[in-house]
Design a protein around this motif. Sequence first.
Motif, PDB file in Angstrom:
ATOM      1  N   GLU A   1      29.491  -5.783 -28.340  1.00 57.09           N
ATOM      2  CA  GLU A   1      30.724  -5.207 -27.794  1.00 57.09           C
ATOM      3  C   GLU A   1      31.506  -4.557 -28.934  1.00 57.09           C
ATOM      4  OE1 GLU A   1      31.238  -5.619 -24.461  1.00 57.09           O
ATOM      5  OE2 GLU A   1      33.197  -4.656 -24.317  1.00 57.09           O
TER       6      GLU A   1
ATOM      7  N   GLN B   1      41.695  -8.957 -30.319  1.00 54.24           N
ATOM      8  CA  GLN B   1      40.917  -8.889 -29.075  1.00 54.24           C
ATOM      9  C   GLN B   1      39.430  -9.144 -29.367  1.00 54.24           C
ATOM     10  OE1 GLN B   1      40.973  -5.002 -27.356  1.00 54.24           O
ATOM     11  NE2 GLN B   1      40.512  -5.706 -25.284  1.00 54.24           N
TER      12      GLN B   1
ATOM     13  N   TRP C   1      37.067 -12.242 -28.073  1.00 55.17           N
ATOM     14  CA  TRP C   1      35.780 -11.973 -27.403  1.00 55.17           C
ATOM     15  C   TRP C   1      34.668 -12.897 -27.931  1.00 55.17           C
ATOM     16  CZ3 TRP C   1      35.819  -8.352 -23.517  1.00 55.17           C
ATOM     17  CH2 TRP C   1      34.578  -8.042 -22.935  1.00 55.17           C
TER      18      TRP C   1
ATOM     19  N   GLY D   1      35.362 -11.303 -22.045  1.00 52.29           N
ATOM     20  CA  GLY D   1      36.257 -11.139 -20.906  1.00 52.29           C
ATOM     21  C   GLY D   1      35.671 -10.352 -19.751  1.00 52.29           C
ATOM     22  N   LEU D   2      34.530  -9.739 -19.941  1.00 55.08           N
ATOM     23  CA  LEU D   2      33.958  -8.882 -18.901  1.00 55.08           C
ATOM     24  C   LEU D   2      32.442  -9.001 -18.988  1.00 55.08           C
ATOM     25  CD1 LEU D   2      35.682  -5.388 -19.308  1.00 55.08           C
ATOM     26  CD2 LEU D   2      35.962  -6.941 -17.386  1.00 55.08           C
ATOM     27  N   ASN D   3      31.787  -8.529 -17.983  1.00 51.27           N
ATOM     28  CA  ASN D   3      30.333  -8.401 -18.092  1.00 51.27           C
ATOM     29  C   ASN D   3      29.994  -7.316 -19.101  1.00 51.27           C
ATOM     30  OD1 ASN D   3      29.795 -10.332 -16.118  1.00 51.27           O
ATOM     31  ND2 ASN D   3      30.069  -8.829 -14.489  1.00 51.27           N
ATOM     32  N   PRO D   4      28.790  -7.344 -19.644  1.00 55.27           N
ATOM     33  CA  PRO D   4      28.401  -6.263 -20.555  1.00 55.27           C
ATOM     34  C   PRO D   4      28.506  -4.912 -19.847  1.00 55.27           C
ATOM     35  CG  PRO D   4      26.755  -8.019 -20.548  1.00 55.27           C
ATOM     36  CD  PRO D   4      27.714  -8.330 -19.439  1.00 55.27           C
ATOM     37  N   PRO D   5      28.749  -3.839 -20.637  1.00 54.36           N
ATOM     38  CA  PRO D   5      28.809  -2.518 -20.015  1.00 54.36           C
ATOM     39  C   PRO D   5      27.486  -2.193 -19.340  1.00 54.36           C
ATOM     40  CG  PRO D   5      28.943  -2.360 -22.431  1.00 54.36           C
ATOM     41  CD  PRO D   5      28.904  -3.808 -22.091  1.00 54.36           C
TER      42      PRO D   5
ATOM     43  N   ARG E   1      35.268   2.044 -21.697  1.00 54.25           N
ATOM     44  CA  ARG E   1      35.002   0.602 -21.829  1.00 54.25           C
ATOM     45  C   ARG E   1      36.267  -0.139 -22.269  1.00 54.25           C
ATOM     46  NH1 ARG E   1      32.419  -3.754 -19.956  1.00 54.25           N
ATOM     47  NH2 ARG E   1      31.919  -5.268 -21.588  1.00 54.25           N
TER      48      ARG E   1
ATOM     49  N   GLU F   1      38.588  -0.456 -19.455  1.00 53.69           N
ATOM     50  CA  GLU F   1      38.078  -1.482 -18.531  1.00 53.69           C
ATOM     51  C   GLU F   1      38.536  -2.879 -18.980  1.00 53.69           C
ATOM     52  OE1 GLU F   1      33.785  -1.276 -18.469  1.00 53.69           O
ATOM     53  OE2 GLU F   1      33.622  -2.428 -16.613  1.00 53.69           O
ATOM     54  N   ARG F   2      38.411  -3.132 -20.283  1.00 51.86           N
ATOM     55  CA  ARG F   2      38.849  -4.431 -20.808  1.00 51.86           C
ATOM     56  C   ARG F   2      40.358  -4.614 -20.642  1.00 51.86           C
ATOM     57  NH1 ARG F   2      35.222  -3.408 -26.020  1.00 51.86           N
ATOM     58  NH2 ARG F   2      37.134  -2.423 -26.733  1.00 51.86           N
TER      59      ARG F   2
END
Lengths: 203, 203
Positions: free
Chosen positions: A179, A189, A193, A198-202, B66, B69-70
Amino acid sequence: MATIEFWFDFASTYSYPAAARIERLACEKGISVIWRSFLLGPIFQQQGWNDSPFNIYPTQGCYMWRDLERICADLGIPLRQPSVFPRNSVLAARVACCFASEPWLPEFVRHVFSANFADDQDISNRAVIEGCLDRVGVPGAEKIEQALMPASKNLLRAQTEHAAAISVFGAPTFIVDHEIFWGNDRLEQAMAWCKSPGLNPPA
Amino acid sequence: MATIEFWFDFASTYSYPAAARIERLACEKGISVIWRSFLLGPIFQQQGWNDSPFNIYPTQGCYMWRDLERICADLGIPLRQPSVFPRNSVLAARVACCFASEPWLPEFVRHVFSANFADDQDISNRAVIEGCLDRVGVPGAEKIEQALMPASKNLLRAQTEHAAAISVFGAPTFIVDHEIFWGNDRLEQAMAWCKSPGLNPPA
């Protein structure tokens, strides 16, 4: 142990505050820092820039210096706008690349950034880099000789090509588990991480 | 009462999260927000760009989506990458400029940003903007008529020229007592500046 890659160029303004604070922050959070020195120049050239975008676009450049002034004041680190910008960072980058895993490397990196952005010294000058090495307790002249060998040059070239290949386009850049986080203001941030993405992979 | 100027363009990606959170933050801190709609297009053209830099430099563009998105996930606001980017924001900007001081303006602004960045609607379409106005309880068709009058057009043009004159080069931009802060990630710093400026004014 969680790790964060720190991609930096000694000529990059926002890499200066990032280098000044990353080790302490990472230590507090139990994160290991991988120091990745590279050159922005070839990456900028791929975008058609033969100079820093802060010089090409002077309004942004003027803003950046003021922004950096505020950031450094908040951190309590000195800032003097270098009389030459951007400075040639190839020699310092070769040394940093060649000795990336040495325990003295983080302190050396901070000395070089201070030379450029606090003391207005020419970091392309061998004596300046030698001084930064001597100050961290290693034989400067000897380390520079090693960093000037073809294998070391190739290491920096390969690292810069790798940066471009993984879409690094500016500095500082932080990478955590593939990421990408760009900019000194994304350091917290990126560290968060490490612990909980905090999110799924792109896609 | 301390005030913060919020300069935004409805086509600007990072203006979306800024618009979503500025009023609540300002309210908590007792700061008054001045909503300043303008157009980035003419300012980009002065720099030689005929498109968003996120399109001209696709590596940065890809990173920006991206990153956004975060940011939106952290804020808990929806994001759908618009099928057209950047969208023509002239009509919405004229309305926002014309009615900048109305009590319903902040909510209208948030509706337009959501239309663009959460619902993938064409904000250059009059029906879309009319819908955003209706939803805040004002007669949409009538307000749009007012916003299309020459005086309103001139207001937006003058505001955009003013932005360029005071060195606004991107959006969102926050201004506190002549101090410029660029980027959604500088909102907290700009608000802190309202209360206690951290440095002397720039030379």
